[in-house]
Design a protein around this motif. Structure first.
Motif, short mmCIF file in Angstrom:
data_model
loop_
_atom_site.label_atom_id
_atom_site.label_comp_id
_atom_site.label_asym_id
_atom_site.label_seq_id
_atom_site.Cartn_x
_atom_site.Cartn_y
_atom_site.Cartn_z
N UNK A 1 10.01 -5.42 6.36
CA UNK A 1 8.73 -5.76 6.99
C UNK A 1 7.81 -4.54 7.08
N UNK A 2 8.38 -3.36 7.15
CA UNK A 2 7.56 -2.14 7.21
C UNK A 2 6.73 -2.02 5.94
N UNK A 3 7.33 -2.32 4.80
CA UNK A 3 6.60 -2.21 3.53
C UNK A 3 5.51 -3.28 3.47
N UNK A 4 5.82 -4.49 3.97
CA UNK A 4 4.78 -5.52 4.03
C UNK A 4 3.64 -5.06 4.94
N UNK A 5 3.99 -4.51 6.08
CA UNK A 5 2.96 -4.02 7.00
C UNK A 5 2.11 -2.94 6.38
N UNK A 6 2.74 -2.03 5.66
CA UNK A 6 1.98 -0.96 5.00
C UNK A 6 1.10 -1.54 3.89
N UNK A 7 1.60 -2.49 3.15
CA UNK A 7 0.80 -3.13 2.12
C UNK A 7 -0.41 -3.85 2.71
N UNK A 8 -0.17 -4.57 3.81
CA UNK A 8 -1.28 -5.24 4.47
C UNK A 8 -2.26 -4.23 5.06
N UNK B 1 -2.97 -1.27 3.88
CA UNK B 1 -3.79 -0.77 2.76
C UNK B 1 -4.78 -1.83 2.29
N UNK B 2 -4.35 -3.08 2.23
CA UNK B 2 -5.24 -4.15 1.76
C UNK B 2 -6.34 -4.45 2.77
N UNK B 3 -6.03 -4.38 4.05
CA UNK B 3 -6.99 -4.79 5.07
C UNK B 3 -7.98 -3.70 5.46
N UNK B 4 -7.74 -2.47 5.05
CA UNK B 4 -8.70 -1.42 5.37
C UNK B 4 -9.69 -1.20 4.25
N UNK B 5 -9.51 -1.87 3.13
CA UNK B 5 -10.41 -1.77 1.99
C UNK B 5 -11.29 -3.02 1.93
N UNK B 6 -12.44 -2.89 1.29
CA UNK B 6 -13.24 -4.09 1.08
C UNK B 6 -12.64 -4.84 -0.10
#
Length: 194
Positions: free
Chosen positions: A37-44, A46-51
């Motif tokens: 889940x940590x990797x999912x959280x990190x992926x999200x 990264x995805x959610x801080x970018x446009x």
């Protein structure tokens, strides 16, 4: 989580109609089981801080993280129930002239209610105590009980941390109790026989 899990389980269950789509769906849905889940959280994160998806610090961002992590559990419980149910009730209802929506509402969902309730109970319990992904996508404005508990413990507010832990247990118990009432007696029959 339950509607997404239902659609995914349905696609996987009807794999004879579209085997490639069902296989791809199965792999995609099962990915969170093998990826921490940590990797999912990190992926999200990264995805959610970018446009174009600036969802960091939004409630929708937390909801999407939880859905992605919890869908595999919902899919597996619903898929097992669909396999046990079979296609015969659908075929009988179709022969009687019922349309797709009527078959879904009047036949399938009532028969799947214990499995849906079990999936909902599992999701309630697991999301109540999910921490690793939550800590990466939370912000000051969007907190969940697990991250608040961690902050209270980390800053030495032990009485408040104990109250938060009890509140988490109470909310989880109420959620599971409500889901158990919704699921009916059939949800627990196998537990008493086993």
């Amino acid at each position: 989580v339950l509607p997404v899990g239902y659609v995914c389980a349905r696609v996987i269950y009807l794999r004879s109609q579209s085997p490639l789509l069902a296989a791809a769906q199965d792999v995609i849905v099962s990915a969170p089981l093998g990826i921490p889940a940590v990797i999912f959280g990190q992926g999200f994160l990264l995805a959610y801080t970018q446009s174009p998806l600036r969802l960091y610090g939004e409630d929708l961002g937390l909801i999407l993280v939880y859905v992605a992590i919890m869908v595999p559990f919902s899919v597996r419980l619903q898929l097992v129930a669909m396999v046990n149910l079979g296609l015969e009730p659908h075929a009988a209802a179709a022969a009687a002239g019922a349309g797709w929506f009527r078959r879904l509402i009047a036949i399938e969902l009532p028969l799947l209610r214990p499995a849906l309730a079990s999936a909902a109970a599992l999701v309630v319990v697991m999301t109540s105590y999910e921490f690793s992904a939550s800590v990466l996508v939370r912000s000051q404005e969007t907190q969940v009980m697990g991250t608040v508990l961690y902050d209270l413990w980390n800053f030495g507010s032990y009485p408040q941390a104990a109250v938060m832990a009890l509140l988490m247990c109470l909310v989880t118990a109420i959620g599971v109790g409500l889901v158990g009432l919704w699921g009916g007696r059939g949800q627990l029959e196998g537990v008493y026989r086993g």
